[in-house]
Scaffold this motif. Structure first.
Motif, PDB file in Angstrom:
ATOM      1  N   TYR A  19       0.984  -1.304   0.027  1.00 18.55           N
ATOM      2  CA  TYR A  19       0.168  -0.071  -0.014  1.00 18.55           C
ATOM      3  C   TYR A  19       1.054   1.289   0.086  1.00 18.55           C
ATOM      4  N   ASP A  20       1.989   1.190  -0.213  1.00 18.22           N
ATOM      5  CA  ASP A  20       2.856   2.404  -0.425  1.00 18.22           C
ATOM      6  C   ASP A  20       2.493   3.366  -1.242  1.00 18.22           C
ATOM      7  N   TRP A  21       2.019   3.086  -2.382  1.00 16.87           N
ATOM      8  CA  TRP A  21       1.554   3.999  -3.328  1.00 16.87           C
ATOM      9  C   TRP A  21       0.436   4.656  -3.090  1.00 16.87           C
ATOM     10  N   VAL A  22      -0.490   4.477  -1.976  1.00 16.58           N
ATOM     11  CA  VAL A  22      -1.581   5.117  -1.417  1.00 16.58           C
ATOM     12  C   VAL A  22      -0.989   6.807  -0.861  1.00 16.58           C
ATOM     13  N   LYS A  23       0.168   6.700  -0.491  1.00 14.53           N
ATOM     14  CA  LYS A  23       0.821   7.933   0.232  1.00 14.53           C
ATOM     15  C   LYS A  23       1.298   8.841  -0.734  1.00 14.53           C
ATOM     16  N   LYS A  24       1.354   8.423  -2.115  1.00 14.71           N
ATOM     17  CA  LYS A  24       1.881   9.609  -3.034  1.00 14.71           C
ATOM     18  C   LYS A  24       0.648  10.354  -3.540  1.00 14.71           C
ATOM     19  N   GLU A  25       0.820  11.708  -3.769  1.00 16.06           N
ATOM     20  CA  GLU A  25      -0.248  12.506  -4.062  1.00 16.06           C
ATOM     21  C   GLU A  25      -0.378  12.642  -5.820  1.00 16.06           C
ATOM     22  N   TYR A  26       0.637  12.642  -6.358  1.00 15.07           N
ATOM     23  CA  TYR A  26       0.575  12.605  -7.799  1.00 15.07           C
ATOM     24  C   TYR A  26       1.778  12.081  -8.594  1.00 15.07           C
TER      25      TYR A  26
END
Length: 556
Positions: A19-26
């Motif tokens: 789930y690390d991708w969830v922390k990225k805004e754009y």
């Protein structure tokens, strides 16, 4: 629709949460783009492109800025073999562009693929075999070990033939139908291929994880990509690529989430052409990044011209609501939308800002070759005063006063509603000129003369219902004197409610335009417009136009 129970979720979750991708805004930088229009796109056409059409489209892709272009499956089709040979032998491949060729991981097909590449400077040899549970059980009837052997045998042969040819080619491996493959098994197959090539940061290997069939919600694909990215051997020497399709209609979404999850490269097509519901639309993905202030490294500043070539050579049509490229994607028919857009455009002008925050327009249409006049404000029975005012100002230079703008908009909307059609700017302008501007019947201005004294005296020469006459009037100002002359000389009852004047900013800049609003003898507002080289003449013509409209309406 009672058969839903026969369907099941054919995808597989990663063995651990990712789930690390969830922390990225754009998405903060452009991926490597690979166009597969000339292979995946072409094979999906009812009438595949001819050699000449492929060559024209290849040039378009180069001009857009694609540095990797898949040109075909040369071992599977003589047409595709000939196309690749034409590119090579006529030296049509720029030095900074790499062509990609596709081959199954089968001995004779791989060998013919290498034959097709002779003399090519820069190439990606893309080999694949299907690894999904459904394909293993139903199509190939092979075990996991047998399917992995197809992949590793293919990798060994590709590497061997490249070494024998002394060619410095790049390599790409795809576990086709990745989304229907057990994720830990897909990882094992990819790592086995990686171990054969022994890639380095200087000579990386492309591992492509295709959503050959889109099977899950976008966040599932993102987790699959992140898991593979974290656990792949020699990750610093791997270019992690995705090849999304659009079976669930979320091809753009899974691509964007895959980039957040660690993908470095995207394969897709212009406008989403491809098998079934198509490949991911690279125009949309790239321009979505652009609207976040990120340079996508692709040039779509002439998108209408690109679309024209695409539609002509593929014989496909771009949907009117296709993001960015559709003919209607910037069109605002709603009055409230038109008003907000018009005010947003004026705000930018008034504040001299380069920031783009115009309501309802996520991108400046002019950045991609669209034009405000024909693409943004469109007029029909749903339109409002803001949109019609915008058309009149942007296209023809008329800054309609607020009250007149509202009345004129009702007039135009009634016409559109009656005709049951959209009105083009030229049609609106024709109505404006015919119904409001310099009306000369039953009263026509012939000449005028002012004498300044305690009050201003005017002598008007007019033609009233075919009879020429001189009439006079006095007033506190010139227009007041003219109004008094017309009241007395033509036996009229009216009040001048409002007067505005400006210069035309479109067409001839020497023209003056005046707007007069009167309240006529039956207590209704009438508007008239006057246009002339002289501001006083334009104001008199505007007043006479409004009076003529009142007389005509009364007589009707």
């Amino acid at each position: 629709m009672m058969n839903n129970k026969k369907y099941h979720r054919g995808y597989f979750m990663p063995p651990e949460p990712s789930y690390d991708w969830v922390k990225k805004e754009y998405i903060d930088h452009a991926p490597t783009w690979c166009s597969v229009d000339l292979r995946d796109g072409n094979q999906a056409l009812v009438i595949p492109m001819s050699l000449e059409e492929k060559l024209e489209f290849f040039k378009v892709l180069v001009d857009i800025g694609f540095k990797e272009i898949e040109v075909g499956f040369p071992a599977a089709s003589e047409t595709e073999f000939e196309f690749l040979r034409t590119l090579i032998e006529q030296d049509l491949i720029p030095d900074d562009v790499t062509v990609q060729v596709l081959t199954q991981a089968r001995d004779h097909i791989i060998r013919k693929t290498f034959d097709s590449l002779k003399g090519c400077k820069n190439a990606v040899v893309h080999f694949y075999n299907s690894t999904s549970l459904a394909q293993r059980e139903q199509v190939f009837k092979k075990s996991k070990e047998e399917i992995m052997k197809i992949a590793t045998d293919g990798a060994k042969l590709v590497k061997q033939l490249s070494d024998e040819a002394g060619a410095d080619y790049k390599f790409e491996y795809s576990p086709e139908s990745f989304t229907g493959t057990e994720i830990d098994y897909a990882l094992d197959v990819c790592n086995a291929v990686i171990d054969i090539f022994q890639p380095t940061p200087e000579k990386p290997l492309i591992i492509n994880l295709p959503a050959t069939v889109e099977m899950s919600l976008p966040h599932i694909y993102a987790q699959q990509i992140e898991y593979m990215s974290k656990h792949m051997n020699r990750r610093d020497s791997i270019i992690l690529s995705v090849h999304p399709h659009n079976d669930r209609g979320t091809g753009v979404a899974i691509t964007e989430l895959a980039l957040l999850a660690g993908a470095d490269r995207v394969e897709g097509t212009l406008f989403g052409n491809g098998e079934r519901t198509g490949n991911v639309d690279l125009v949309t993905v790239a321009l979505n990044m652009y609207t976040h202030g990120v340079d996508p490294k692709l040039d779509f500043s002439h998108l209408p011209q690109i679309a024209e070539v695409y539609e002509r050579v593929t014989r496909m049509k771009i949907y009117e609501r296709q993001p960015y490229s559709g003919k209607l994607v910037f069109a605002a028919f709603s009055g409230s939308h038109q008003d907000a857009i018009a005010k947003g455009m004026h705000y930018r002008d008034d504040h001299h800002t380069d920031d783009w925050t115009v309501p309802y327009l996520p991108i400046d249409p002019t950045d991609i070759g669209r034009v405000y006049e024909s693409d943004v404000i469109r007029i029909n029975s749903q339109s409002g005063k803001g949109g019609i005012g915008f058309i009149m100002e942007q296209n023809f230079g008329y800054k309609l006063p607020k009250v007149f703008r509202e009345q004129f908009s009702y007039y135009i909307k009634e016409i559109s509603d009656h005709k049951h059609k959209e009105l083009k700017p030229e049609e609106i302008f024709d109505v404006f000129n015919h119904e409001f501007v310099n009306l000369n019947a039953p009263i026509r201005l012939v000449d005028y003369h002012f004498v300044r004294g305690e009050k201003i005296l005017v002598t008007l020469t007019i033609n009233f219902r075919g009879e020429e006459m001189d009439i006079t009037g006095r007033g506190n100002g010139r227009l007041d004197a003219v109004a008094n002359a017309l009241r007395k000389g033509c036996n009229l009852t009216f009040d001048v409610v409002d007067y505005n004047e400006s210069s035309l900013s479109k067409g001839s800049t020497s023209k003056a335009v005046s707007y007069v609003q009167i309240n006529d003898c039956i207590r209704e507002d009438r508007f008239g417009v006057g246009v002339d080289d002289d501001i006083m003449a334009s104001s008199i013509k505007a007043l006479i136009s409004s009076i003529n409209r009142a007389i005509i309406h009364k007589e009707d």
